[in-house]
Design a protein around this motif. Structure first.
Motif, PDB file in Angstrom:
ATOM      1  N   ILE A  31       0.863  -1.168   0.000  1.00 21.73           N
ATOM      2  CA  ILE A  31       0.000   0.000   0.000  1.00 21.73           C
ATOM      3  C   ILE A  31       0.903   1.222   0.000  1.00 21.73           C
ATOM      4  N   ARG A  32       0.707   2.060  -0.997  1.00 24.88           N
ATOM      5  CA  ARG A  32       1.485   3.297  -1.078  1.00 24.88           C
ATOM      6  C   ARG A  32       0.501   4.456  -1.085  1.00 24.88           C
ATOM      7  N   GLN A  33       0.573   5.249  -0.040  1.00 25.10           N
ATOM      8  CA  GLN A  33      -0.280   6.423   0.043  1.00 25.10           C
ATOM      9  C   GLN A  33       0.614   7.643  -0.135  1.00 25.10           C
ATOM     10  N   THR A  34       0.253   8.508  -1.054  1.00 22.25           N
ATOM     11  CA  THR A  34       1.062   9.677  -1.343  1.00 22.25           C
ATOM     12  C   THR A  34       0.407  10.929  -0.782  1.00 22.25           C
ATOM     13  N   ALA A  35       1.209  11.730  -0.109  1.00 26.95           N
ATOM     14  CA  ALA A  35       0.753  13.039   0.354  1.00 26.95           C
ATOM     15  C   ALA A  35       1.110  14.024  -0.758  1.00 26.95           C
ATOM     16  N   TRP A  36       0.149  14.317  -1.605  1.00 22.50           N
ATOM     17  CA  TRP A  36       0.419  15.116  -2.799  1.00 22.50           C
ATOM     18  C   TRP A  36       0.917  16.508  -2.483  1.00 22.50           C
ATOM     19  N   ILE A  37       0.531  17.041  -1.337  1.00 25.43           N
ATOM     20  CA  ILE A  37       1.002  18.378  -0.953  1.00 25.43           C
ATOM     21  C   ILE A  37       2.521  18.382  -0.753  1.00 25.43           C
ATOM     22  N   SER A  38       3.074  17.229  -0.404  1.00 30.42           N
ATOM     23  CA  SER A  38       4.525  17.137  -0.163  1.00 30.42           C
ATOM     24  C   SER A  38       5.330  17.236  -1.448  1.00 30.42           C
TER      25      SER A  38
END
Length: 162
Positions: free
Chosen positions: A8-15
């Motif tokens: 599971i890869r969750q990306t914090a797009w704001i980063s």
């Protein structure tokens, strides 16, 4: 060959924004040095820095992932425990991983470590320890949906066995 272990890869797009700013800064610096090759040098520098940071700082985490891919879950537990301890001692690295490790992961390394330890215990058949670690994960990170789902599944399996 694809791994059989769910990832599971969750990306914090704001980063991604600070990372683009860092890339822009590199391009600006290299544009001052060599306008013709600024994009090439900037890209190579960014990729090199990113690779070095992600390879050497979270090395226990990477080792644990490598062991998981080989289905060596018991050995992986120790690596993820080391990773958890390292990032607990150096919380600033985990908190500011977007900038310091150029990582866009939505969840912290400590959260990933606890999740992976719990998963490993489940894979080796120790449901009691798995549940303990998922509960610990929820204590430290109350919004972790993976732990919530896992605990529900463990509870329903325990009810089915009674």
């Amino acid at each position: 060959m694809a791994s059989e272990i769910p990832t599971i890869r969750q990306t914090a797009w704001i980063s991604v924004i600070p990372q683009f700013l860092f890339m822009g800064l590199l391009l600006l610096v290299f544009h001052q040095i060599s306008p013709k090759n600024a994009v090439l040098f900037g890209a190579i520098t960014y990729l090199s820095i990113s690779y070095i940071l992600r390879s050497f700082i979270p090395k226990s985490h990477r080792k644990g992932l490598s062991l998981f891919k080989k289905n060596q879950f018991l050995e992986g537990i120790n690596s993820f425990q080391e990773s958890y301890n390292f990032f607990k001692q150096n919380e600033y690295l985990d908190k500011y991983r977007y900038l310091l490790l150029l990582s866009s992961s939505k969840i912290s390394y400590r959260e990933m470590a606890l999740n992976n330890i719990a998963f490993a215990y489940g894979q080796i058949g120790d449901g009691k320890k798995a549940k303990e670690y998922y509960e610990r994960l929820l204590t430290e990170f109350p919004n972790n949906s993976i732990a919530k789902a896992a605990i529900k599944m463990i509870n329903s399996a325990e009810k089915g066995n009674q």
